[in-house]
Scaffold this motif. Structure first.
Motif, mmCIF file in Angstrom:
data_model
loop_
_atom_site.group_PDB
_atom_site.id
_atom_site.type_symbol
_atom_site.label_atom_id
_atom_site.label_comp_id
_atom_site.label_asym_id
_atom_site.label_seq_id
_atom_site.Cartn_x
_atom_site.Cartn_y
_atom_site.Cartn_z
ATOM 1 N N LYS A 60 -26.338 -19.784 -19.161
ATOM 2 C CA LYS A 60 -25.811 -18.422 -19.297
ATOM 3 C C LYS A 60 -25.305 -17.921 -17.949
ATOM 4 O O LYS A 60 -26.005 -18.019 -16.954
ATOM 5 C CB LYS A 60 -26.892 -17.484 -19.829
ATOM 6 C CG LYS A 60 -27.265 -17.767 -21.268
ATOM 7 C CD LYS A 60 -28.231 -16.716 -21.788
ATOM 8 C CE LYS A 60 -28.624 -17.045 -23.192
ATOM 9 N NZ LYS A 60 -27.974 -16.218 -24.163
ATOM 10 N N TYR A 61 -24.074 -17.426 -17.966
ATOM 11 C CA TYR A 61 -23.502 -16.847 -16.747
ATOM 12 C C TYR A 61 -24.248 -15.562 -16.401
ATOM 13 O O TYR A 61 -24.683 -14.830 -17.278
ATOM 14 C CB TYR A 61 -22.024 -16.501 -16.944
ATOM 15 C CG TYR A 61 -21.154 -17.671 -17.345
ATOM 16 C CD1 TYR A 61 -21.167 -18.849 -16.629
ATOM 17 C CD2 TYR A 61 -20.315 -17.579 -18.456
ATOM 18 C CE1 TYR A 61 -20.351 -19.935 -17.007
ATOM 19 C CE2 TYR A 61 -19.500 -18.640 -18.829
ATOM 20 C CZ TYR A 61 -19.530 -19.798 -18.091
ATOM 21 O OH TYR A 61 -18.725 -20.842 -18.463
ATOM 22 N N GLU A 62 -24.363 -15.304 -15.127
ATOM 23 C CA GLU A 62 -25.029 -14.057 -14.709
ATOM 24 C C GLU A 62 -24.037 -13.049 -14.215
ATOM 25 O O GLU A 62 -22.980 -13.299 -13.821
ATOM 26 C CB GLU A 62 -26.043 -14.370 -13.613
ATOM 27 C CG GLU A 62 -27.143 -15.253 -14.164
ATOM 28 C CD GLU A 62 -28.265 -15.423 -13.189
ATOM 29 O OE1 GLU A 62 -28.729 -14.420 -12.641
ATOM 30 O OE2 GLU A 62 -28.686 -16.558 -12.985
ATOM 31 N N GLU A 71 -27.350 -25.053 -22.824
ATOM 32 C CA GLU A 71 -26.634 -23.809 -22.563
ATOM 33 C C GLU A 71 -27.008 -23.263 -21.187
ATOM 34 O O GLU A 71 -28.173 -23.170 -20.841
ATOM 35 C CB GLU A 71 -26.972 -22.757 -23.622
ATOM 36 C CG GLU A 71 -26.284 -21.440 -23.387
ATOM 37 C CD GLU A 71 -26.660 -20.371 -24.393
ATOM 38 O OE1 GLU A 71 -25.999 -19.327 -24.411
ATOM 39 O OE2 GLU A 71 -27.625 -20.558 -25.149
ATOM 40 N N THR A 100 -19.758 -15.789 -21.976
ATOM 41 C CA THR A 100 -21.105 -15.563 -21.453
ATOM 42 C C THR A 100 -21.888 -16.831 -21.142
ATOM 43 O O THR A 100 -22.917 -16.767 -20.475
ATOM 44 C CB THR A 100 -21.940 -14.736 -22.448
ATOM 45 O OG1 THR A 100 -22.005 -15.429 -23.701
ATOM 46 C CG2 THR A 100 -21.338 -13.360 -22.662
ATOM 47 N N SER A 101 -21.432 -17.981 -21.624
ATOM 48 C CA SER A 101 -22.214 -19.209 -21.461
ATOM 49 C C SER A 101 -21.330 -20.449 -21.304
ATOM 50 O O SER A 101 -20.196 -20.480 -21.761
ATOM 51 C CB SER A 101 -23.112 -19.442 -22.681
ATOM 52 O OG SER A 101 -24.040 -18.410 -22.846
#
Length: 87
Positions: A85-87, A83, A48-49
């Motif tokens: 964060k992926y979207e 960090e 996720t990150s």
């Protein structure tokens, strides 16, 4: 989190990358030129990150990479784990 603080002496033609390599354990630049690790900081990713190391010069995020930074007497360079964060 504890912060490692080091004051590093240098000569006029010293390169920042060389000074960091000589003065910090676990110093690593990736093939892409980004800082992979320095001291106790290490970039990594999860599902996720992305955690990456930012360069902060005199309290401002740097627009330059380590190889492009020109340093001067008294400048403060910090490394911060960030960090994304992926979207």
């Amino acid at each position: 989190m504890a912060m490692d603080i080091k004051e590093i002496s240098y000569k006029e033609n010293d390169k920042l990358v060389d000074l960091l390599d000589e003065n910090f354990d676990n110093f690593s630049l990736g093939d892409d030129g980004f800082l992979d690790s320095i001291g106790t900081l290490e970039g990594y990713s999860t599902s996720t990150s992305l955690f990456y190391i930012s360069i902060v010069v005199d309290g401002e995020y740097s627009n330059y990479g380590l190889r492009q930074l020109e340093f001067r007497n008294g400048m403060e360079i910090s490394f911060v784990l960030e960090e994304y964060k992926y979207e």
